[in-house]
Design an enzyme around this catalytic site. Structure first.
Site, PDB file in Angstrom:
ATOM      1  N   LYS A 138      -2.527   5.578  -4.494  1.00 18.66           N
ATOM      2  CA  LYS A 138      -3.631   6.519  -4.252  1.00 18.66           C
ATOM      3  C   LYS A 138      -3.441   7.795  -5.049  1.00 18.66           C
ATOM      4  CE  LYS A 138      -3.637   4.748   0.469  1.00 18.66           C
ATOM      5  NZ  LYS A 138      -2.209   4.570   0.796  1.00 18.66           N
ATOM      6  N   TYR A 188       3.100   9.764  -0.942  1.00 15.45           N
ATOM      7  CA  TYR A 188       4.160   9.262  -0.058  1.00 15.45           C
ATOM      8  C   TYR A 188       5.549   9.476  -0.657  1.00 15.45           C
ATOM      9  CZ  TYR A 188       0.333   6.637   2.227  1.00 15.45           C
ATOM     10  OH  TYR A 188      -0.838   6.268   2.845  1.00 15.45           O
ATOM     11  N   HIS A 248      -7.436   9.413  -2.481  1.00 14.71           N
ATOM     12  CA  HIS A 248      -6.770   9.522  -1.174  1.00 14.71           C
ATOM     13  C   HIS A 248      -7.558  10.366  -0.171  1.00 14.71           C
ATOM     14  CE1 HIS A 248      -2.425   9.396   0.585  1.00 14.71           C
ATOM     15  NE2 HIS A 248      -3.301   9.346   1.558  1.00 14.71           N
ATOM     16  N   ASP A 250       0.850  -1.195   0.000  1.00 12.02           N
ATOM     17  CA  ASP A 250       0.000   0.000   0.000  1.00 12.02           C
ATOM     18  C   ASP A 250       0.885   1.244   0.000  1.00 12.02           C
ATOM     19  OD1 ASP A 250      -2.960   1.082   0.751  1.00 12.02           O
ATOM     20  OD2 ASP A 250      -1.435   2.292   1.759  1.00 12.02           O
TER      21      ASP A 250
HETATM   22  P1  NAP Z   1       0.818   2.046  11.903  1.00 14.97           P
HETATM   23  O1  NAP Z   1       0.952   0.857  11.031  1.00 14.97           O
HETATM   24  O2  NAP Z   1      -0.344   2.191  12.808  1.00 14.97           O
HETATM   25  O3  NAP Z   1       2.085   2.166  12.864  1.00 14.97           O
HETATM   26  C1  NAP Z   1       3.393   2.169  12.383  1.00 14.97           C
HETATM   27  C2  NAP Z   1       4.304   2.334  13.604  1.00 14.97           C
HETATM   28  O4  NAP Z   1       4.288   1.147  14.391  1.00 14.97           O
HETATM   29  C3  NAP Z   1       5.726   2.593  13.214  1.00 14.97           C
HETATM   30  O5  NAP Z   1       6.240   3.546  14.136  1.00 14.97           O
HETATM   31  C4  NAP Z   1       6.413   1.234  13.448  1.00 14.97           C
HETATM   32  O6  NAP Z   1       7.769   1.439  13.800  1.00 14.97           O
HETATM   33  C5  NAP Z   1       5.619   0.668  14.580  1.00 14.97           C
HETATM   34  N1  NAP Z   1       5.557  -0.802  14.577  1.00 14.97           N
HETATM   35  C6  NAP Z   1       5.248  -1.593  13.524  1.00 14.97           C
HETATM   36  N2  NAP Z   1       5.217  -2.884  13.891  1.00 14.97           N
HETATM   37  C7  NAP Z   1       5.529  -2.913  15.211  1.00 14.97           C
HETATM   38  C8  NAP Z   1       5.651  -3.960  16.147  1.00 14.97           C
HETATM   39  N3  NAP Z   1       5.449  -5.229  15.800  1.00 14.97           N
HETATM   40  N4  NAP Z   1       5.995  -3.637  17.434  1.00 14.97           N
HETATM   41  C9  NAP Z   1       6.195  -2.353  17.793  1.00 14.97           C
HETATM   42  N5  NAP Z   1       6.099  -1.311  16.944  1.00 14.97           N
HETATM   43  C10 NAP Z   1       5.740  -1.592  15.651  1.00 14.97           C
HETATM   44  O7  NAP Z   1       0.918   3.416  11.075  1.00 14.97           O
HETATM   45  P2  NAP Z   1       0.745   3.923   9.586  1.00 14.97           P
HETATM   46  O8  NAP Z   1       1.991   3.644   8.830  1.00 14.97           O
HETATM   47  O9  NAP Z   1       0.283   5.319   9.679  1.00 14.97           O
HETATM   48  O10 NAP Z   1      -0.456   3.078   8.970  1.00 14.97           O
HETATM   49  C11 NAP Z   1      -0.278   1.890   8.212  1.00 14.97           C
HETATM   50  C12 NAP Z   1      -0.423   2.159   6.713  1.00 14.97           C
HETATM   51  O11 NAP Z   1      -1.706   2.713   6.420  1.00 14.97           O
HETATM   52  C13 NAP Z   1       0.537   3.220   6.162  1.00 14.97           C
HETATM   53  O12 NAP Z   1       1.860   2.770   6.015  1.00 14.97           O
HETATM   54  C14 NAP Z   1      -0.150   3.581   4.857  1.00 14.97           C
HETATM   55  O13 NAP Z   1       0.124   2.609   3.863  1.00 14.97           O
HETATM   56  C15 NAP Z   1      -1.605   3.570   5.275  1.00 14.97           C
HETATM   57  N6  NAP Z   1      -2.111   4.928   5.652  1.00 14.97           N
HETATM   58  C16 NAP Z   1      -3.074   5.495   4.867  1.00 14.97           C
HETATM   59  C17 NAP Z   1      -3.590   6.737   5.182  1.00 14.97           C
HETATM   60  C18 NAP Z   1      -4.655   7.334   4.309  1.00 14.97           C
HETATM   61  O14 NAP Z   1      -4.974   8.533   4.442  1.00 14.97           O
HETATM   62  N7  NAP Z   1      -5.256   6.570   3.418  1.00 14.97           N
HETATM   63  C19 NAP Z   1      -3.124   7.440   6.304  1.00 14.97           C
HETATM   64  C20 NAP Z   1      -2.137   6.851   7.088  1.00 14.97           C
HETATM   65  C21 NAP Z   1      -1.650   5.583   6.759  1.00 14.97           C
HETATM   66  P3  NAP Z   1       8.983   0.868  12.885  1.00 14.97           P
HETATM   67  O15 NAP Z   1       8.725   1.249  11.467  1.00 14.97           O
HETATM   68  O16 NAP Z   1      10.191   1.532  13.479  1.00 14.97           O
HETATM   69  O17 NAP Z   1       8.959  -0.631  13.103  1.00 14.97           O
END
Ligand code: NAP
Length: 283
Positions: free
Chosen positions: A73, A48, A107, A43
């Site tokens: 997106k 990004y 998006h 994704d």
């Molecule tokens: P998330 O997945 O909720 O959290 C990522 C955080 O968690 C990072 O700091 C990561 O650190 C940490 N982490 C990951 N696995 C872990 C584990 N097993 N133990 C401890 N810490 C852990 O945040 P997100 O990246 O915002 O959301 C996920 C995806 O959703 C994004 O990458 C993106 O593709 C999508 N997204 C879409 C939108 C939208 O508007 N459509 C908005 C936000 C996000 P490390 O990397 O240091 O491991």
């Protein structure tokens, strides 16, 4: 890997890998490691700035295209949206180095939403995108889009995590045939998610981490999850959730963590609309 079936019959892995906030220079390595760990849904987004690096990792992996599920997106574009949507699509496709997308998401629910959607419908009809969907749509906007267009969004990707569970939204989407996908499944660690007592206690019963409990809880609810990590050991941990099952009581206990509101920002906040509309994405 388990799959969900989208309204148009497309099969989508229930767990994938998100690359938001991974710097472009680190993305090729991270995606290469994620693919090696077994992720097949990736994704990304034009906004990004790392589509090209995702594309390089995909190409170098040698994994057959049909085994992957690639999502990117469309950013909020200037009018005329029809022309700019098609241009943005070609740029993203070129960046990723592929000739079709599995899922193309709008998006943000802003700008010429209808112009963008009709252009996306055209791409879907031509088979250049297997499924089209949206992100960050409140349910009223989602229903408006559904009832006033020919193709309904197959997916709505929204903030969904233990502190903002979206249960009623998920139910409405289920009734309308729209698959819910979680962004920020870990709430990016906000509210001390990774040390949450209840989640840790439940995890201890299965020898699983808080992260694994959260991803199991999401996917067991039928929510597609796309955790992000730059660390190979966490990528492996986050995909290792298919060998245990939460009980009804545990699901009910996790339901009590819901605060019913965002931990990030409200897409209906006028200041946010201004800010997002002011962001320009070019290739
Ligand atoms: P998330 O997945 O909720 O959290 C990522 C955080 O968690 C990072 O700091 C990561 O650190 C940490 N982490 C990951 N696995 C872990 C584990 N097993 N133990 C401890 N810490 C852990 O945040 P997100 O990246 O915002 O959301 C996920 C995806 O959703 C994004 O990458 C993106 O593709 C999508 N997204 C879409 C939108 C939208 O508007 N459509 C908005 C936000 C996000 P490390 O990397 O240091 O491991």
């Amino acid at each position: 890997m388990q799959h969900v079936t989208l309204s148009n019959g497309v099969q989508m892995p229930i767990l994938g890998f998100g690359v938001y906030q991974i710097p472009p220079e680190d993305t090729e390595r991270a995606v290469t490691e994620a693919l090696a760990a077994g992720y097949r849904l990736l994704d990304t987004a034009a906004a990004y700035g790392n589509e090209k690096a995702v594309g390089r990792a995909v190409k170098n992996s040698g994994i057959p295209r049909e085994e992957l599920f690639l999502t990117t997106k469309l950013w909020v574009q200037d009018a005329p949206a029809q022309h700019n949507t098609l241009r943005a699509f070609e740029v993203s496709l070129g960046n990723l180095g592929v000739d079709y997308l599995d899922l193309y998401l709008m998006h943000q629910p802003y700008g010429d939403v209808y112009g963008q959607w009709r252009a996306m419908e055209g791409l879907n009809r031509e088979g250049r995108v297997k499924a089209i969907g949206v992100a960050n749509f409140s349910t009223d906007r989602l229903v408006d889009l559904i009832v006033n267009n020919e193709i309904a969004p197959a997916v709505n990707q929204i903030e969904t995590h233990p502190f903002f569970q979206r249960t009623a939204d998920q139910e409405l989407m289920r009734e309308r045939g729209v698959q819910i996908q979680s962004w920020g499944g870990f709430a990016e660690g906000k509210n001390d998610l990774f040390t949450n007592h209840l989640l840790a206690e439940i995890g201890a019963e299965y020898g699983k981490s808080v992260a694994q409990v959260v991803l199991r809880w999401l996917t067991q609810r039928g929510v597609v999850a796309i955790p992000k990590s730059v660390r190979a050991e966490r990528m492996a941990e986050n995909i290792d959730i298919f060998d245990f099952e939460l009980t009804d009581d545990q699901m009910a206990a996790i339901a009590t963590l819901d605060t019913g509101s965002t931990l990030f920002f409200d897409h209906r906040d006028p200041a946010m609309v201004d800010w997002l509309a002011g962001r320009r994405v070019d290739g």
